[in-house]
Design a protein around this motif. Structure first.
Motif, mmCIF file in Angstrom:
data_model
loop_
_atom_site.group_PDB
_atom_site.id
_atom_site.type_symbol
_atom_site.label_atom_id
_atom_site.label_comp_id
_atom_site.label_asym_id
_atom_site.label_seq_id
_atom_site.Cartn_x
_atom_site.Cartn_y
_atom_site.Cartn_z
ATOM 1 N N ARG A 61 0.792 -1.227 0.000
ATOM 2 C CA ARG A 61 0.000 0.000 0.000
ATOM 3 C C ARG A 61 0.830 1.286 0.000
ATOM 4 N NH1 ARG A 61 -4.835 -1.745 -0.038
ATOM 5 N NH2 ARG A 61 -5.735 -3.213 1.399
ATOM 6 N N THR A 62 2.147 1.211 -0.221
ATOM 7 C CA THR A 62 2.985 2.402 -0.129
ATOM 8 C C THR A 62 3.926 2.531 -1.328
ATOM 9 O OG1 THR A 62 3.003 2.072 2.264
ATOM 10 C CG2 THR A 62 4.532 3.696 1.387
ATOM 11 N N ILE A 63 3.921 3.728 -1.911
ATOM 12 C CA ILE A 63 4.857 4.063 -2.989
ATOM 13 C C ILE A 63 5.788 5.156 -2.464
ATOM 14 C CG2 ILE A 63 5.121 5.072 -5.291
ATOM 15 C CD1 ILE A 63 2.407 3.956 -6.009
ATOM 16 N N SER A 64 7.076 4.986 -2.736
ATOM 17 C CA SER A 64 8.066 5.977 -2.339
ATOM 18 C C SER A 64 8.591 6.687 -3.584
ATOM 19 C CB SER A 64 9.225 5.285 -1.614
ATOM 20 O OG SER A 64 10.287 6.191 -1.433
ATOM 21 N N ILE A 65 8.672 8.009 -3.503
ATOM 22 C CA ILE A 65 9.208 8.814 -4.610
ATOM 23 C C ILE A 65 10.368 9.619 -4.051
ATOM 24 C CG2 ILE A 65 8.719 10.579 -6.335
ATOM 25 C CD1 ILE A 65 5.719 9.847 -5.943
ATOM 26 N N GLN A 66 11.572 9.331 -4.546
ATOM 27 C CA GLN A 66 12.757 10.034 -4.073
ATOM 28 C C GLN A 66 13.355 10.827 -5.229
ATOM 29 O OE1 GLN A 66 15.483 7.588 -1.955
ATOM 30 N NE2 GLN A 66 16.414 9.347 -0.966
ATOM 31 N N PRO A 67 13.200 12.163 -5.207
ATOM 32 C CA PRO A 67 13.707 12.986 -6.314
ATOM 33 C C PRO A 67 15.231 12.959 -6.374
ATOM 34 C CG PRO A 67 12.308 14.271 -4.828
ATOM 35 C CD PRO A 67 12.540 12.955 -4.185
ATOM 36 N N TRP A 68 15.747 13.100 -7.594
ATOM 37 C CA TRP A 68 17.196 13.147 -7.761
ATOM 38 C C TRP A 68 17.740 14.495 -7.313
ATOM 39 C CZ3 TRP A 68 15.932 11.041 -13.152
ATOM 40 C CH2 TRP A 68 15.687 9.668 -13.059
ATOM 41 N N GLU A 69 16.902 15.527 -7.362
ATOM 42 C CA GLU A 69 17.269 16.850 -6.876
ATOM 43 C C GLU A 69 16.284 17.234 -5.780
ATOM 44 O OE1 GLU A 69 17.463 19.699 -10.078
ATOM 45 O OE2 GLU A 69 18.167 18.150 -11.455
ATOM 46 N N LYS A 70 16.819 17.638 -4.634
ATOM 47 C CA LYS A 70 15.967 17.913 -3.481
ATOM 48 C C LYS A 70 14.947 19.027 -3.759
ATOM 49 C CE LYS A 70 16.309 18.062 1.473
ATOM 50 N NZ LYS A 70 17.187 18.075 2.632
ATOM 51 N N ASN A 71 15.320 19.991 -4.601
ATOM 52 C CA ASN A 71 14.398 21.100 -4.877
ATOM 53 C C ASN A 71 13.185 20.669 -5.697
ATOM 54 O OD1 ASN A 71 15.815 20.689 -7.238
ATOM 55 N ND2 ASN A 71 15.989 22.865 -7.733
ATOM 56 N N MET A 72 13.172 19.453 -6.217
ATOM 57 C CA MET A 72 12.036 18.954 -7.006
ATOM 58 C C MET A 72 10.914 18.391 -6.123
ATOM 59 S SD MET A 72 12.510 19.632 -10.113
ATOM 60 C CE MET A 72 11.125 18.718 -10.725
ATOM 61 N N LEU A 73 11.185 18.220 -4.837
ATOM 62 C CA LEU A 73 10.216 17.612 -3.926
ATOM 63 C C LEU A 73 8.858 18.333 -3.976
ATOM 64 C CD1 LEU A 73 10.670 15.165 -2.161
ATOM 65 C CD2 LEU A 73 11.098 16.662 -0.243
ATOM 66 N N ALA A 74 8.876 19.645 -3.833
ATOM 67 C CA ALA A 74 7.625 20.419 -3.821
ATOM 68 C C ALA A 74 6.922 20.362 -5.177
ATOM 69 C CB ALA A 74 7.901 21.863 -3.427
ATOM 70 N N ALA A 75 7.698 20.406 -6.260
ATOM 71 C CA ALA A 75 7.103 20.369 -7.599
ATOM 72 C C ALA A 75 6.419 19.027 -7.851
ATOM 73 C CB ALA A 75 8.175 20.628 -8.655
ATOM 74 N N ILE A 76 7.046 17.936 -7.422
ATOM 75 C CA ILE A 76 6.448 16.609 -7.594
ATOM 76 C C ILE A 76 5.175 16.501 -6.754
ATOM 77 C CG2 ILE A 76 6.781 14.134 -7.179
ATOM 78 C CD1 ILE A 76 9.757 14.565 -7.840
ATOM 79 N N GLU A 77 5.236 17.022 -5.531
ATOM 80 C CA GLU A 77 4.056 16.987 -4.662
ATOM 81 C C GLU A 77 2.896 17.759 -5.294
ATOM 82 O OE1 GLU A 77 2.986 17.689 0.061
ATOM 83 O OE2 GLU A 77 4.810 18.568 -0.756
ATOM 84 N N ARG A 78 3.181 18.932 -5.836
ATOM 85 C CA ARG A 78 2.129 19.736 -6.500
ATOM 86 C C ARG A 78 1.556 18.980 -7.707
ATOM 87 N NH1 ARG A 78 5.632 24.012 -5.475
ATOM 88 N NH2 ARG A 78 6.515 23.884 -7.571
ATOM 89 N N ALA A 79 2.433 18.347 -8.480
ATOM 90 C CA ALA A 79 1.974 17.629 -9.677
ATOM 91 C C ALA A 79 1.050 16.472 -9.298
ATOM 92 C CB ALA A 79 3.169 17.117 -10.471
ATOM 93 N N ILE A 80 1.376 15.761 -8.237
ATOM 94 C CA ILE A 80 0.539 14.634 -7.801
ATOM 95 C C ILE A 80 -0.809 15.147 -7.297
ATOM 96 C CG2 ILE A 80 0.305 12.776 -6.107
ATOM 97 C CD1 ILE A 80 3.367 12.391 -6.362
ATOM 98 N N MET A 81 -0.776 16.234 -6.549
ATOM 99 C CA MET A 81 -2.032 16.816 -6.058
ATOM 100 C C MET A 81 -2.887 17.303 -7.238
ATOM 101 S SD MET A 81 -2.050 16.595 -2.767
ATOM 102 C CE MET A 81 -3.085 17.839 -2.042
ATOM 103 N N ALA A 82 -2.267 17.920 -8.233
ATOM 104 C CA ALA A 82 -2.998 18.448 -9.386
ATOM 105 C C ALA A 82 -3.557 17.323 -10.257
ATOM 106 C CB ALA A 82 -2.091 19.350 -10.217
ATOM 107 N N ALA A 83 -2.891 16.158 -10.254
ATOM 108 C CA ALA A 83 -3.339 15.033 -11.090
ATOM 109 C C ALA A 83 -4.630 14.412 -10.558
ATOM 110 C CB ALA A 83 -2.257 13.975 -11.170
ATOM 111 N N ASN A 84 -4.940 14.679 -9.291
ATOM 112 C CA ASN A 84 -6.187 14.215 -8.695
ATOM 113 C C ASN A 84 -6.355 12.698 -8.804
ATOM 114 O OD1 ASN A 84 -8.571 14.479 -7.329
ATOM 115 N ND2 ASN A 84 -9.763 15.097 -9.116
#
Length: 187
Positions: free
Chosen positions: A66-89
């Protein structure tokens, strides 16, 4: 004439195969209660001004059922990935711990499972319609060849072959849907 007929038949089968591949891709996006990295396919992140798939900016792994882990290669991408997942609904809220994102999939209720089965059936119906449209186009091409001098018997044989191929691919769609429904309804 028979070369053109063979080309029509081969093209028809190839195009119907692509419709099945599309169905398989769409069915993997419908989650069945199990964590699957393909659930994130199609979600793009703003990576220095250009939309980029998540799997091209981060490691995606399944920690448990029940768990997926997403580890960005660049730390500054964390917020952008989070926003994209939230926007994808996709119905999952990411948990950000400053290093990686975790997606916890809630257990599916009976009602939600039935909704997902209906969604899968809708995708299957789209595939069947696409396959039937391919059949119609192929039969029209055969009729044009018949006007250009193809014998009536050869045209009838070609139409029967096209119908047999169509029936084969429609039954393949049904098999995929039955397998997905069984997967989704398993508790």
């Amino acid at each position: 004439m028979s070369e053109e007929l063979d080309l029509i038949l081969a093209d028809t089968e190839d195009t119907m195969g692509k419709a099945i591949n599309h169905l398989e891709t769409e069915l993997t996006k419908i989650r069945a209660g199990k964590a699957n990295p393909t659930m994130l396919d199609g979600i793009a992140v703003d990576y220095y001004g250009s939309p980029t798939p998540i799997n091209q900016v981060a490691n995606i792994s399944v920690l448990d059922v029940r768990t997926i882990s997403i580890q960005p290669w660049e730390k500054n991408m964390l917020a952008a990935i989070e926003r994209a997942i939230m926007a994808a609904n996709i119905g999952i809220t990411p948990q950000n711990d400053g290093v990686q994102l975790r997606l916890f999939l809630p257990p599916l209720t009976e009602e939600r499972r039935r909704e997902l089965v209906k969604k899968a059936a809708g995708e299957g119906e789209h595939s069947k319609v696409a396959i039937r449209n391919i059949r119609r186009d192929a039969i029209e091409q055969v009729k044009k060849l018949q006007k250009d001098g193809l014998s009536e018997d050869a045209a009838k044989d070609a139409e029967k072959t096209i119908q047999d191929v169509t029936d084969k691919f429609i039954s393949l769609v049904d098999k995929h849907l039955a397998a997905k429904e069984k997967e989704m309804m398993a508790v």
